[in-house]
Design a protein around this motif. Sequence first.
Motif, short mmCIF file in Angstrom:
data_model
loop_
_atom_site.label_atom_id
_atom_site.label_comp_id
_atom_site.label_asym_id
_atom_site.label_seq_id
_atom_site.Cartn_x
_atom_site.Cartn_y
_atom_site.Cartn_z
N UNK A 172 0.82 -1.20 0.00
CA UNK A 172 0.00 0.00 0.00
C UNK A 172 0.86 1.26 0.00
N UNK A 173 1.88 1.27 0.83
CA UNK A 173 2.72 2.46 0.96
C UNK A 173 3.47 2.77 -0.34
N UNK A 174 4.02 1.70 -0.97
CA UNK A 174 4.82 1.89 -2.18
C UNK A 174 4.03 1.68 -3.46
N UNK A 175 2.73 1.40 -3.30
CA UNK A 175 1.85 1.18 -4.45
C UNK A 175 2.39 0.10 -5.39
N UNK A 176 2.86 -0.97 -4.81
CA UNK A 176 3.47 -2.04 -5.60
C UNK A 176 2.45 -2.77 -6.47
N UNK A 177 1.18 -2.72 -6.06
CA UNK A 177 0.16 -3.40 -6.85
C UNK A 177 -0.18 -2.67 -8.14
N UNK A 178 0.43 -1.48 -8.35
CA UNK A 178 0.15 -0.70 -9.56
C UNK A 178 1.37 -0.56 -10.46
N UNK A 179 2.45 -1.20 -10.10
CA UNK A 179 3.67 -1.09 -10.90
C UNK A 179 3.67 -2.11 -12.03
N UNK A 180 3.88 -1.61 -13.25
CA UNK A 180 3.86 -2.49 -14.40
C UNK A 180 4.96 -3.54 -14.40
#
Length: 279
Positions: A172-180
């Motif tokens: 959540x903090x690093x928004x890893x779920x949105x990195x291509x």
Amino acid sequence: MSPGGVPGAGRPASVSFGEPERWPRPFARRTRGQVVAAAVCLVLGTGLIGGAVTGAWLADGPEGPGTRHAFAVAGDLWHEVPVDQLFPPTVQGRGAGPGEADRVWTRIAVAPDSGCKGAFDALLTRALAPVGCERLLRATYTDATQSHVTTVGLLFTEADAAGMEALARRFERERLDRRGDLMPLPYAAKDTAAEGFGPGQRASWAISVLTDAPVVVYAVSGWADGRTVDEPQPAEDAMRSGATTAPAQAGLGHEARGLADRFERALRQRAGTPTERPS
């Protein structure tokens, strides 16, 4: 104490025969045996009550009733639940499509259960490494028109609740779920509509790190005709109103998020998790 009651919440009923008791009785009139027996009963009663309270805390945990038990149950689902129940042949998606249109997905392939070696790109492997890999289960589905294919993955980790909380916070903090560069890999099975579903065909994806189960749920979608995708887009972005990318226009964000959400919900229901926490 009545079932579910609290010690000391009520007074025991007094039943007398003959002359009514005088309360309290003069202590001097009691025999030595009566005094010893009363003391023993008091000690035993206190011990039983304390043991019951301690036992309830150990069983339920401070997070809430059944939380620890549900976490453990979820971790065992991969070898206790038949594959047709973990990955049903058909999945209904009411309101899961664009404009809340209904969706129906049909399973076309199930991967043999395995470890995680070679199952993810290098960067995603590194991001998931802190929770370990107990087992990885995958299946690929197609939509009713057979235009889209979506791989769903259930990564059963080796982590405890604290480990899953830490990974969820980092995602959540690093928004890893949105990195291509952290997209999951699809499962392309021969002689199916997903045969050409490779890394270059990934169009949209969703990843959920659960905190009430040692599981990471993900889904990755693409076209069934094997076309490559220049601009993959995370499901949350592809589902936004007004999104104009090819994955958004085709509803592939809804495919990925719709399937991921339903498998996440089904896993929680099977584990008996009392509440659905945000993942």
